[in-house]
Enzyme design. Structure first.
Site, PDB file in Angstrom:
ATOM      1  N   SER A  90       0.875  -1.178   0.000  1.00 19.09           N
ATOM      2  CA  SER A  90       0.000   0.000   0.000  1.00 19.09           C
ATOM      3  C   SER A  90       0.913   1.228   0.000  1.00 19.09           C
ATOM      4  CB  SER A  90      -0.853   0.003   1.264  1.00 19.09           C
ATOM      5  OG  SER A  90       0.005   0.133   2.387  1.00 19.09           O
ATOM      6  N   ASP A  95      -0.346  -0.828  -4.274  1.00 24.93           N
ATOM      7  CA  ASP A  95      -1.748  -1.059  -3.952  1.00 24.93           C
ATOM      8  C   ASP A  95      -2.404   0.206  -3.377  1.00 24.93           C
ATOM      9  OD1 ASP A  95      -3.909  -2.850  -3.480  1.00 24.93           O
ATOM     10  OD2 ASP A  95      -3.269  -3.140  -1.400  1.00 24.93           O
ATOM     11  N   ASP A 145      -6.547   3.993  -6.778  1.00 24.82           N
ATOM     12  CA  ASP A 145      -7.772   3.934  -5.991  1.00 24.82           C
ATOM     13  C   ASP A 145      -8.434   5.313  -5.985  1.00 24.82           C
ATOM     14  OD1 ASP A 145      -9.746   3.841  -4.116  1.00 24.82           O
ATOM     15  OD2 ASP A 145      -8.522   2.998  -2.507  1.00 24.82           O
ATOM     16  N   GLY A 197     -10.033  -6.200   6.197  1.00 27.38           N
ATOM     17  CA  GLY A 197      -9.999  -6.675   7.583  1.00 27.38           C
ATOM     18  C   GLY A 197     -10.901  -7.894   7.751  1.00 27.38           C
ATOM     19  N   HIS A 205     -10.692  -7.239  -3.463  1.00 30.20           N
ATOM     20  CA  HIS A 205      -9.950  -6.720  -2.303  1.00 30.20           C
ATOM     21  C   HIS A 205     -10.578  -7.287  -1.038  1.00 30.20           C
ATOM     22  CE1 HIS A 205      -7.282  -3.441  -3.857  1.00 30.20           C
ATOM     23  NE2 HIS A 205      -7.897  -3.839  -4.948  1.00 30.20           N
ATOM     24  N   ASN A 226      -6.626  -9.980  -3.281  1.00 28.72           N
ATOM     25  CA  ASN A 226      -5.678  -9.324  -2.365  1.00 28.72           C
ATOM     26  C   ASN A 226      -5.861  -9.820  -0.935  1.00 28.72           C
ATOM     27  OD1 ASN A 226      -5.275  -7.840  -4.662  1.00 28.72           O
ATOM     28  ND2 ASN A 226      -5.561  -5.845  -3.698  1.00 28.72           N
ATOM     29  N   ASN A 286      -4.146  -9.321   2.975  1.00 26.83           N
ATOM     30  CA  ASN A 286      -3.208  -8.630   3.859  1.00 26.83           C
ATOM     31  C   ASN A 286      -3.436  -9.052   5.320  1.00 26.83           C
ATOM     32  OD1 ASN A 286      -1.340  -6.934   4.967  1.00 26.83           O
ATOM     33  ND2 ASN A 286      -2.064  -5.079   3.987  1.00 26.83           N
ATOM     34  N   THR A 287      -4.630  -8.755   5.844  1.00 25.29           N
ATOM     35  CA  THR A 287      -4.892  -8.944   7.283  1.00 25.29           C
ATOM     36  C   THR A 287      -4.540 -10.342   7.807  1.00 25.29           C
ATOM     37  OG1 THR A 287      -6.651  -7.324   7.101  1.00 25.29           O
ATOM     38  CG2 THR A 287      -6.675  -8.721   9.058  1.00 25.29           C
TER      39      THR A 287
HETATM   40  O1  G3H Z   1      -5.492  -4.178  -0.830  1.00 23.74           O
HETATM   41  C1  G3H Z   1      -5.330  -5.038   0.056  1.00 23.74           C
HETATM   42  C2  G3H Z   1      -6.376  -5.968   0.389  1.00 23.74           C
HETATM   43  O2  G3H Z   1      -7.579  -5.601  -0.132  1.00 23.74           O
HETATM   44  C3  G3H Z   1      -6.291  -6.716   1.652  1.00 23.74           C
HETATM   45  O3  G3H Z   1      -7.500  -6.937   2.328  1.00 23.74           O
HETATM   46  O4  G3H Z   1      -6.611  -7.042   4.629  1.00 23.74           O
HETATM   47  O5  G3H Z   1      -8.896  -7.826   4.128  1.00 23.74           O
HETATM   48  O6  G3H Z   1      -6.957  -9.129   3.339  1.00 23.74           O
HETATM   49  P1  G3H Z   1      -7.484  -7.788   3.693  1.00 23.74           P
HETATM   50 ZN    ZN Z   2      -7.510  -3.383  -0.789  1.00 23.08          ZN
END
Ligand code: G3H
Ligand code: ZN
Length: 287
Positions: free
Chosen positions: A48, A80, A102, A182, A211, A233, A235-236
């Site tokens: 990001s 991102d 974005d 999240g 996402h 995608n 991340n969390t």
């Molecule tokens: O752009 C990053 C993602 O959309 C991550 O989403 O944290 O819910 O996995 P997430």
């Molecule tokens: Zn995202």
């Protein structure tokens, strides 16, 4: 090595999805790439704006290069949720393979205008561009979302998505179909609006990006891929696994101060999550 465009088209045609896994340090990159190596899967490393400012654009590119060289794997790098054309240009010049503009909080025409600039700049450098229409529920830095409720107004509107894709000519489109960043505090994410996704896909005819991949029900992932999702995608869930392992290790070894010793559990925990996701996305053995 084949290009990112090649893998996105391959995923779109063959109905699987390439995972974008976000990172903010080298240890996470090691876990992610180890998973890609074990499963022979292509992967996109994501940063990001915040993550890229912590890591450094040049440094992120150097990490990708080092891993590509070491493993000969299709490892790509995406900026991102970039909010300005200028920052995305910086990322492109640093050597990113892909950028995500974005502009979802902007009026559609402004979103189109800036996206067109990004596409024009990216195109002659062979860089992939992801656009976004519609808004997700929460921002990317939240872990748990308390009782997420879908605001119908924020879902991607088909006429807007169609107009945007036609004008901006992006390679992929991120959509809002009940996904959010999240994890839901209940542990179970609400169902995705798959019928709506089908209609969007029919109208735009380009690969869709999901996402907020953390916590999405496996059956929704499967059906979503069948309806045109070609990039997901995450991340969390990786952050959580990495941090929980770190807390546990440090808690159990109070006198341990050596990063190369106490980070191994975290790297393994990140790797395990990524492998699980790659299997779910069907990207195993696709290099
Ligand atoms: O752009 C990053 C993602 O959309 C991550 O989403 O944290 O819910 O996995 P997430
Ligand atoms: Zn995202």
């Amino acid at each position: 090595m084949k290009t990112l465009k090649f893998y996105i088209q391959k995923a779109y045609k063959e109905k699987w999805a390439i995972g974008q896994i976000n990172f903010s340090d080298w240890s996470q990159v090691r876990g992610i790439v180890q998973a890609a190596q074990n499963l022979k899967s292509p992967v996109i490393l994501g940063t990001s704006e915040g993550e890229s400012k912590f890591v450094g654009l040049q440094e992120a590119v150097a990490m990708r290069n080092a891993m590509r060289k070491k493993y000969s794997l299709p490892i790509f790098l995406n900026l991102d949720h970039g909010k300005t054309a200028d920052y995305l240009k910086e990322a492109i010049l640093a050597g990113y393979d892909m950028v995500h503009f974005d502009g979802s909080k902007l009026p559609l025409d402004e979103n189109i205008l800036i996206s067109k600039k990004v596409v024009a700049f990216a195109k002659n450098k062979g860089v992939v561009v992801e656009g976004e229409v519609g808004r997700f529920g929460t921002d990317a830095s939240r872990l748990y979302t308390e009782k997420f409720e879908i605001n119908e107004e924020n879902l991607t509107k088909i006429d807007e998505a169609t107009k945007y894709v036609k004008a901006a000519k992006v390679n992929l489109l991120a959509v809002s179909i009940g996904n959010f960043h999240g994890l839901d505090v209940s542990g179970v994410s609400p169902k995705l609006r798959l019928k709506h996704l089908q209609e969007i896909q029919k109208a735009i005819g380009i690969p869709v990006v999901l996402h907020g991949g953390s916590g999405i029900r496996p059956e929704d992932i499967k059906e979503g891929i069948a309806c045109g999702i070609s990039k997901i995608n995450i991340n969390t869930e990786v952050r959580l696994a990495f941090s929980q392992a770190l807390r546990k290790t440090l808690e159990a070894n109070k006198s341990e101060i050596t990063p190369y010793k106490y980070l191994n559990e975290s790297i393994a925990a990140a790797q395990a999550v990524v492998e699980e996701k790659m299997k779910e996305f069907g990207s195993e053995n696709k290099i």
